[in-house]
Design a protein around this motif. Sequence first.
Motif, PDB file in Angstrom:
ATOM      1  N   ASP A  44      15.654  82.557  32.307  1.00 54.38           N
ATOM      2  CA  ASP A  44      14.448  83.096  32.974  1.00 54.38           C
ATOM      3  C   ASP A  44      14.834  84.117  34.048  1.00 54.38           C
ATOM      4  O   ASP A  44      14.200  85.165  34.183  1.00 54.38           O
ATOM      5  N   GLU A  45      15.889  83.802  34.812  1.00 52.18           N
ATOM      6  CA  GLU A  45      16.306  84.736  35.878  1.00 52.18           C
ATOM      7  C   GLU A  45      16.812  86.049  35.281  1.00 52.18           C
ATOM      8  O   GLU A  45      16.465  87.144  35.751  1.00 52.18           O
ATOM      9  N   TRP A  46      17.608  85.954  34.231  1.00 56.01           N
ATOM     10  CA  TRP A  46      18.079  87.193  33.584  1.00 56.01           C
ATOM     11  C   TRP A  46      16.897  87.988  33.038  1.00 56.01           C
ATOM     12  O   TRP A  46      16.869  89.222  33.140  1.00 56.01           O
ATOM     13  N   MET A  47      15.891  87.289  32.487  1.00 55.41           N
ATOM     14  CA  MET A  47      14.760  88.021  31.895  1.00 55.41           C
ATOM     15  C   MET A  47      13.951  88.739  32.985  1.00 55.41           C
ATOM     16  O   MET A  47      13.463  89.846  32.768  1.00 55.41           O
ATOM     17  N   THR A  48      13.813  88.118  34.150  1.00 57.93           N
ATOM     18  CA  THR A  48      13.096  88.804  35.247  1.00 57.93           C
ATOM     19  C   THR A  48      13.868  90.070  35.642  1.00 57.93           C
ATOM     20  O   THR A  48      13.293  91.155  35.810  1.00 57.93           O
ATOM     21  N   ILE A  49      15.173  89.930  35.759  1.00 56.59           N
ATOM     22  CA  ILE A  49      15.995  91.088  36.144  1.00 56.59           C
ATOM     23  C   ILE A  49      15.925  92.171  35.064  1.00 56.59           C
ATOM     24  O   ILE A  49      15.728  93.359  35.355  1.00 56.59           O
ATOM     25  N   LEU A  50      16.016  91.759  33.806  1.00 63.34           N
ATOM     26  CA  LEU A  50      15.963  92.756  32.724  1.00 63.34           C
ATOM     27  C   LEU A  50      14.589  93.416  32.651  1.00 63.34           C
ATOM     28  O   LEU A  50      14.478  94.606  32.332  1.00 63.34           O
ATOM     29  N   GLY A  51      13.533  92.653  32.963  1.00 57.08           N
ATOM     30  CA  GLY A  51      12.180  93.240  32.985  1.00 57.08           C
ATOM     31  C   GLY A  51      12.131  94.375  33.996  1.00 57.08           C
ATOM     32  O   GLY A  51      11.539  95.437  33.757  1.00 57.08           O
ATOM     33  N   ALA A  52      12.779  94.166  35.142  1.00 55.56           N
ATOM     34  CA  ALA A  52      12.802  95.209  36.177  1.00 55.56           C
ATOM     35  C   ALA A  52      13.585  96.426  35.689  1.00 55.56           C
ATOM     36  O   ALA A  52      13.166  97.580  35.881  1.00 55.56           O
ATOM     37  N   PHE A  53      14.707  96.192  35.032  1.00 51.61           N
ATOM     38  CA  PHE A  53      15.495  97.336  34.525  1.00 51.61           C
ATOM     39  C   PHE A  53      14.733  98.082  33.431  1.00 51.61           C
ATOM     40  O   PHE A  53      14.812  99.312  33.332  1.00 51.61           O
ATOM     41  N   HIS A  54      13.972  97.346  32.633  1.00 50.38           N
ATOM     42  CA  HIS A  54      13.127  98.019  31.631  1.00 50.38           C
ATOM     43  C   HIS A  54      12.117  98.919  32.339  1.00 50.38           C
ATOM     44  O   HIS A  54      11.919 100.074  31.952  1.00 50.38           O
ATOM     45  N   VAL A 280      15.095  87.269  43.180  1.00 52.20           N
ATOM     46  CA  VAL A 280      14.517  86.551  42.036  1.00 52.20           C
ATOM     47  C   VAL A 280      14.247  85.100  42.437  1.00 52.20           C
ATOM     48  O   VAL A 280      13.171  84.563  42.176  1.00 52.20           O
ATOM     49  N   ARG A 281      15.205  84.490  43.139  1.00 53.47           N
ATOM     50  CA  ARG A 281      15.043  83.069  43.506  1.00 53.47           C
ATOM     51  C   ARG A 281      14.003  82.884  44.606  1.00 53.47           C
ATOM     52  O   ARG A 281      13.501  81.792  44.810  1.00 53.47           O
ATOM     53  N   ASN A 282      13.648  83.983  45.282  1.00 57.07           N
ATOM     54  CA  ASN A 282      12.564  83.892  46.264  1.00 57.07           C
ATOM     55  C   ASN A 282      11.243  84.313  45.655  1.00 57.07           C
ATOM     56  O   ASN A 282      10.279  84.592  46.359  1.00 57.07           O
ATOM     57  N   GLY A 283      11.212  84.423  44.319  1.00 55.19           N
ATOM     58  CA  GLY A 283       9.934  84.643  43.628  1.00 55.19           C
ATOM     59  C   GLY A 283       9.531  86.097  43.458  1.00 55.19           C
ATOM     60  O   GLY A 283       8.377  86.390  43.153  1.00 55.19           O
ATOM     61  N   ALA A 284      10.454  87.053  43.648  1.00 51.26           N
ATOM     62  CA  ALA A 284      10.076  88.470  43.490  1.00 51.26           C
ATOM     63  C   ALA A 284       9.604  88.737  42.062  1.00 51.26           C
ATOM     64  O   ALA A 284      10.144  88.179  41.111  1.00 51.26           O
ATOM     65  N   THR A 285       8.602  89.580  41.943  1.00 51.28           N
ATOM     66  CA  THR A 285       8.136  89.983  40.610  1.00 51.28           C
ATOM     67  C   THR A 285       9.084  91.059  40.068  1.00 51.28           C
ATOM     68  O   THR A 285       9.863  91.663  40.821  1.00 51.28           O
TER      69      THR A 285
END
Length: 321
Positions: A44-54, A280-285
């Motif tokens: 889930d954490e990697w997907m949030t980060i990858l969503g941002a890079f997208h 990410v762990r503090n809930g950033a979108t």
Amino acid sequence: MKDAWGRTIEYVRLSLTDACNFCCPYCRPAEITPQSQHQLLSVDEWMTILGAFHQVGVKAVRLTGGEPLLYPHIEELLERIKATGWFEDISMTTNGSLLSSRAQRLKKLGLNRVNISLDSLESEAFATCVGKEGQLESVLEGIRSAINANFKSVKINTVLSRYWSDEEVKSLLQYVEKWPVVWRFIEYMPFQGDAFHGPTFDEWKAQLERVSGGPLTEVHSIYGFGPATYLALPSGKAVGFIFSMSHSYCDTCNRVRLTSDGQMRLCLLRDDEADLVSLVRNGATAEALAEHIERALQRKQERHDGIGMDKPERPMWRIGG
Ligand code: SAM
Ligand code: SF4
């Protein structure tokens, strides 16, 4: 996404874990207990980060490590990356030793291309190269399985951390000619200071010309997002040169790296980093993260310091090559 020097950043490399089953002396010289195998980023954490890079325009992703096949959730991660359709290319760099039983499945889950490291084809020398006995066959099996799985490309990475004799080059070239792979030669980068010395771009090119018996000629694009220069041997077979020290590629740098502890590393050879995982762990979108990434990217420097540079603080196996 543009950096302060006008370069378009469209490629991100994820180091999924700093664990590795090999100890290549120029990368990870001693048997090291991984610091973070138990505190890895979740899928889930990697997907949030990858969503941002997208969102900021990144088009290609490479999974690396340490050894990426030791990341326990790699199949789920691949499946979820593919399902998003965010990236036009998903690739992996691996030492190949754990690949043979998994290549077909990884291909089905969305892996397009694979790069496998191979520094020698002779079992004793190979043991020195990876710091472990009896591993060559598993890597060769991994290469065969990758070829059979029909990836868009299978590339072999050979790091030149020493000078080779003409005899050794001659025997290597037989494999280069024979295997249906793209072979690339990588200049040693000083992650272990000046403990290793290999040929520069011009020296290696001259040696290949001498041994193969004719001039190397320029060839045009071979698929990928990397900086390799490709030249054709007299037989017509192209080989890649990645000589980041003696032949800088900084002007066309298109990438950033993510470490297995969730830092964005702006340059492989500089220690400038930006923390992503805390956000990410503090809930950033993904939107907030994308803004943070764009701001941090402006700190990416124009170039590395080249031959004679100080050894980077973070070692190679904790960055992801
Ligand atoms: N474990 C995987 C592997 O070996 O392919 C992936 C990680 S490894 C750090 C990624 C790439 O970096 C490998 O091709 C490896 O040979 C290369 N590498 C490691 N240390 C290096 C160094 N000091 N100079 C140049 N390349 C290096
Ligand atoms: Fe492990 Fe790859 Fe580094 Fe070798 S180069 S020690 S296989 S991470």
